[in-house]
Scaffold this motif. Structure first.
Motif, PDB file in Angstrom:
ATOM      1  N   LEU C 186      35.111  38.176  29.395  1.00 27.85           N
ATOM      2  CA  LEU C 186      34.038  37.228  29.704  1.00 27.85           C
ATOM      3  C   LEU C 186      32.671  37.800  29.336  1.00 27.85           C
ATOM      4  O   LEU C 186      31.755  37.064  28.983  1.00 27.85           O
ATOM      5  N   PHE C 187      32.554  39.131  29.419  1.00 27.10           N
ATOM      6  CA  PHE C 187      31.310  39.753  28.987  1.00 27.10           C
ATOM      7  C   PHE C 187      31.100  39.530  27.489  1.00 27.10           C
ATOM      8  O   PHE C 187      30.008  39.162  27.050  1.00 27.10           O
ATOM      9  N   LEU C 188      32.172  39.741  26.721  1.00 31.08           N
ATOM     10  CA  LEU C 188      32.070  39.530  25.276  1.00 31.08           C
ATOM     11  C   LEU C 188      31.629  38.107  24.971  1.00 31.08           C
ATOM     12  O   LEU C 188      30.767  37.858  24.130  1.00 31.08           O
ATOM     13  N   LEU C 189      32.238  37.175  25.695  1.00 32.51           N
ATOM     14  CA  LEU C 189      31.890  35.773  25.488  1.00 32.51           C
ATOM     15  C   LEU C 189      30.410  35.537  25.815  1.00 32.51           C
ATOM     16  O   LEU C 189      29.673  34.908  25.043  1.00 32.51           O
ATOM     17  N   ALA C 190      29.972  36.089  26.957  1.00 31.09           N
ATOM     18  CA  ALA C 190      28.577  35.902  27.371  1.00 31.09           C
ATOM     19  C   ALA C 190      27.634  36.526  26.346  1.00 31.09           C
ATOM     20  O   ALA C 190      26.586  35.966  26.003  1.00 31.09           O
ATOM     21  N   ARG C 191      28.043  37.673  25.820  1.00 26.94           N
ATOM     22  CA  ARG C 191      27.222  38.373  24.841  1.00 26.94           C
ATOM     23  C   ARG C 191      27.082  37.522  23.588  1.00 26.94           C
ATOM     24  O   ARG C 191      26.009  37.433  22.989  1.00 26.94           O
ATOM     25  N   ARG C 192      28.180  36.905  23.222  1.00 27.73           N
ATOM     26  CA  ARG C 192      28.153  36.026  22.065  1.00 27.73           C
ATOM     27  C   ARG C 192      27.222  34.839  22.336  1.00 27.73           C
ATOM     28  O   ARG C 192      26.407  34.457  21.504  1.00 27.73           O
TER      29      ARG C 192
END
Lengths: 250, 286, 338
Positions: C186-192
């Motif tokens: 979910l962090f990766l998604l948020a970062r994106r």
């Protein structure tokens, strides 16, 4: 020339104060139209009405004959009305490059893309470069906007409105507060705007108005006093009375 | 029926006295003070200690509560709050939540976590009948005291020099300063009185609302409702709002206990969406 | 880049530079991964930290990227928690990952519906409305005790093995690896998201809503979108807690939880995504340490930290963080102009 932007009997009241009084203004396609008037005449109020920041008490606003009175500000932008602000309204934490990217992406319909990186769309980047160069922002394009010199911020202010590819561009005192040295750059940029963009200019600086405008409307106490070609306005005794009553400032 | 109305009004007036200080901090300084309940709690415990431990007469306990809270208010205002007035709302929220947490834990540590009651003298217990309406003596006392306070407040704000200075500071602190009003002193005095009133309300309310270290958290939302629904432009707004809230809460708990406080929160949200400036705001600024 | 004409690939790279992975970030995640193998005895508290970090990340999305102050983020945390709990107790969806995704989606839907309530009004109205929503949900969960177990909490949540393979053990090893993986994804998604054109427009909206609408951005549309996403994140965090603790309770909706998560985020810093995770780590370690000294009264010290942060000034805290970050960056192998 066809009429692009028109107001019909526009009224705006704040409590007992009448800021716009039965204003019926018509702006022709491709015009360099200036709106002048003493302080407090309601010029900025009129811009706010045209862009949808304020709702009129009565009257209609039309763009190409289409009634846009009820549209929200961002919807009007999509139809082709963009503006600059008298006092800079910029995104302090964004760089000029990012700032223009936001506006261009939005116009190209990719402003809601959440799955790509900003900067990955060639069209947006190319157009950003074009604007950066046109508005002389290349040397500061990746600085935070908050720390830019005032003149550069002023240029970005205009570039940002221009990034919306407006059909009608409303310039609210574009040279206000700009030091003499940087003034020339802004005036040259404004003069070089493409001819098919209609410009409605609010300005106090009479030199600028008379060198730029091909049509002038005079607003006094929220109402249109007169309208005409620059030479006619310069000779108009009523206009002179208004401006002699108040020394022409800046 | 009328007994419920009576109880509701007593409850509402109590809420008003508790919350009116908050109306001033919010309206005057635009300061989001979530710690207002801590001053009420201070008053409650001050009265509790005075009456139960030292045998001070109950009616004398009330002014003691007022003074204790006002004193605490003025100390905190001068030492801490002054630094936060000009900060962002987020900072104010963080700061005042911090104060609440400290107050809750400190009182828990000193006084224990169980609920306390103040010994109410016998002449205030029980109720009597007027035309078939059961009137609780204690609740009558609340109405009398709070009614007098409200009238006094209204008088001070409308007719005295201090009131006009306060209103000038509310309208425009800068202009008020220009007129030679010591806005800081006005702020401090107002804050102290507001805290004092909360303390008085806290002491009066022990019998009805109960008192434990979690008091500031439990009633925080009620105080906020009174102020946001009532608006901060006058004292009448919060007064009407708190009375309505009091009656609605008492009636709700009596007639539809299943509903709980659900209805109150829902009404609050609806009002806030409908009229963000409060129900009784000056000139409906949309 | 002064006299030479600008070329498209260079400028594109410049725009995307914000999204580049920093060395310190890679170190951060490798360190997080290492904790799975190196400190197995601390997995219970680390699970909590991962969950709280995700929760704080959800708040960062709305506070750090949209400027909305919420005192009711626990509403979504609790809602997600009960969703996951009910899916498990009623044997509706037993696969943990699927159940987690469903709970997150349901919470995002709730976020979408309630987002319209926070669009209007001032900071104060938003504080009140978010607070009110959390209180209402808590009240509802309390009233419908037949479904939720009321004040006793939702008992009997059992969780099937992950992908049918990994059983949730009592030492919390599986639970930690699972939570950390969810946090990372979910962090990766948020970062994106925050580095996308959408994310850039959010920063524009936060910076100057008046101008944002003047360049054609629907300010309300963006607010609704990010509020919905953030609600989904909070819901997943709550659901994770239910799944790993095998229990859901009313205090998941509580004001204290909303306040705690705000504190975590403030300690760690808003607007760069790591703030919530770092804040959760500091908060939890601090809580653990303080609670071991004064078991009941650690809330006092939390309050003191809050007051101190405000009085000292968040700007100064930000400077301190900046200095620390610079030190970490200096450890980078190759030189790079910031």
């Amino acid at each position: 020339m066809p009429i692009v932007l028109a107001t019909e009997n526009l009224d705006k009241r704040f409590g007992g104060i009448v800021a716009a009084n039965d204003v019926s203004l018509q702006v022709e396609h491709g015009a360099r139209h200036a709106l002048i008037g003493p302080n407090g005449a309601g010029k900025t109020t009129l811009i706010n009405l045209l862009t949808g920041v304020l709702k009129p008490t009565a009257g209609r606003i039309r763009l190409d004959g289409r009634d846009i009175t009820e549209l929200k500000p961002h919807e009007r932008v999509r139809l082709g009305i963009a503006r600059t602000f008298q006092i800079n309204q910029l995104f302090a934490d964004l760089t000029p490059l990012e700032t223009l990217g936001v506006a261009i992406s939005e116009r190209q319909g990719s402003g809601r893309d959440w799955w790509r990186l900003a900067g990955s769309k060639k069209g947006v980047v190319e157009e950003s470069i074009e604007l950066i160069e046109r508005f002389h922002l290349a040397d500061v394009m990746s600085e935070r906007t908050a720390i830019l010199p005032y003149g550069k911020q002023r240029l970005l202010e205009i570039a940002l409105a221009f990034a919306c590819r407006p059909r009608v561009l409303l310039l609210d005192e574009p040279a206000a507060g700009v030091p003499e040295a940087e003034r020339h750059e802004i005036l040259a940029t404004v003069a070089a705007l493409p001819k098919d963009v209609t410009v409605l200019l609010i300005e106090h600086d009479m030199d600028l108005v008379f060198s730029f405008a091909d049509r002038i409307s005079v607003l006094v106490n929220g109402a249109l006093l007169t309208e005409g070609a620059p030479e006619a306005i310069a000779r108009d005794p009523n206009v002179r009375a208004v401006y002699l009553g108040e020394a022409i400032d800046a | 029926m009328l007994t419920i109305l009576f109880d509701g009004i007593a409850y509402g007036m109590l809420l008003f006295v508790l919350a009116c200080g908050l109306a001033v901090t919010l309206g005057l300084m635009n300061f989001v003070n979530l710690a207002h309940g801590a001053f009420a709690m201070t008053g409650g415990y001050a009265a509790f200690i005075a009456v139960n431990r030292f045998g001070v007469p109950f009616l004398l306990g009330l002014p003691i509560a007022f003074l204790a809270s006002a004193l605490l208010g003025i100390i905190l205002e001068r030492t801490l709050y002054v630094h936060v007035y000009r900060k962002s709302h987020l900072d104010q929220v963080l700061f005042s939540i911090g104060l609440v947490f400290m107050a809750v834990a400190a009182v828990d540590y000193i006084m224990g976590s169980s609920q306390v009651f103040i010994d109410v003298p016998d002449y205030l217990k029980g109720q009597f009948n007027v035309f078939g309406v059961g009137i609780g003596k204690y609740r009558l006392l609340i109405i009398v005291i709070c009614g007098l306070l409200t009238a006094a407040l209204q008088f001070v704000l409308s007719y005295t020099r201090f009131g006009s200075r306060l209103r000038a500071s509310v309208d425009d602190a800068r202009v008020a300063r220009g007129l030679g009003i010591n806005v800081n002193a006005v702020f401090a005095a107002t804050f102290a009185v507001g805290s004092g009133l909360a303390g008085l309300g806290g002491a009066l309310g022990v019998e009805i609302l109960g008192l434990d270290p979690y008091f500031p958290l439990k009633f925080m939302i009620y105080f906020l409702i009174v102020v946001t629904v009532g608006g901060t432009s006058s004292i009448t707004g919060p007064f009407v709002a708190s009375t309505l809230l009091g009656v609605a809460d008492v009636a709700g708990k009596y007639y539809v206990p299943k509903l709980g406080t659900f209805a109150i929160y829902t009404v609050m949200i609806v009002v806030l969406i409908w009229r963000p400036q409060g129900l009784f705001a000056r000139g409906s600024a949309k | 880049m002064s006299a030479t004409p600008l070329n498209t690939p260079d400028v594109a790279r410049l725009v995307m530079s914000r999204a580049r992975w920093r060395f310190s970030e890679i170190v951060f995640w490798i360190a997080a991964l290492a904790t799975i193998f190196l400190v197995p005895s601390r997995h219970l508290i680390l699970t909590e930290i991962a969950i709280l970090g995700l929760f704080a990340l959800s708040l960062d999305l709305i506070l750090g990227y949209a400027g909305i102050i919420s005192l009711g983020q626990a509403a979504f945390f609790g809602f997600g928690a009960y969703c996951a709990g009910l899916l498990a107790t009623h044997q509706l969806v037993t696969e943990p990952v699927l159940a987690l995704a469903l709970a997150g989606a349901a919470t995002a839907a709730l976020g979408f519906v309630t987002s319209f309530l926070v669009l209007r009004g001032s900071d104060l109205t938003r504080i009140m409305v978010t607070l009110g929503i959390a209180l209402i949900l808590r009240e509802l969960a309390n009233r419908f005790d037949g479904l939720t177990g009321g004040a006793d909490g939702l008992q009997g949540v059992t969780i099937e093995p992950l992908f049918g393979l990994f059983r949730f053990d009592m030492f919390g090893h599986t639970a930690y690896a699972y939570s950390l993986a969810v946090l990372f994804v979910l962090f990766l998604l948020a970062r994106r998201i925050v580095n996308s054109p959408f994310g850039l427009s959010l920063r524009a909206v936060k910076g100057n809503p008046l101008r944002a609408s003047a360049v054609g951005i629907s300010v309300n549309g963006r607010m609704v979108a990010i509020y919905t996403i953030a609600a989904g994140y909070a819901g997943v965090a709550g659901a994770l807690l239910t799944q790993t603790a095998q229990f859901a309770s009313l205090d998941m909706f509580s004001f204290e939880r909303s306040a705690d998560v705000l504190l975590m985020l403030i300690i760690g810093g808003t607007g760069y995504l790591y703030g919530g995770i770092i804040g959760a780590l500091i908060f939890k370690l601090m809580q653990d340490w303080l609670a071991s000294m004064t078991p009941q009264y650690w809330q006092f010290w939390i309050g003191l930290v809050l007051v101190a942060i405000v009085i000292i000034g968040r700007e100064r805290l930000e400077q301190l963080r900046g200095a620390i970050r610079k030190r970490i960056l200096r450890l980078r192998p190759q030189k790079h102009a910031a």
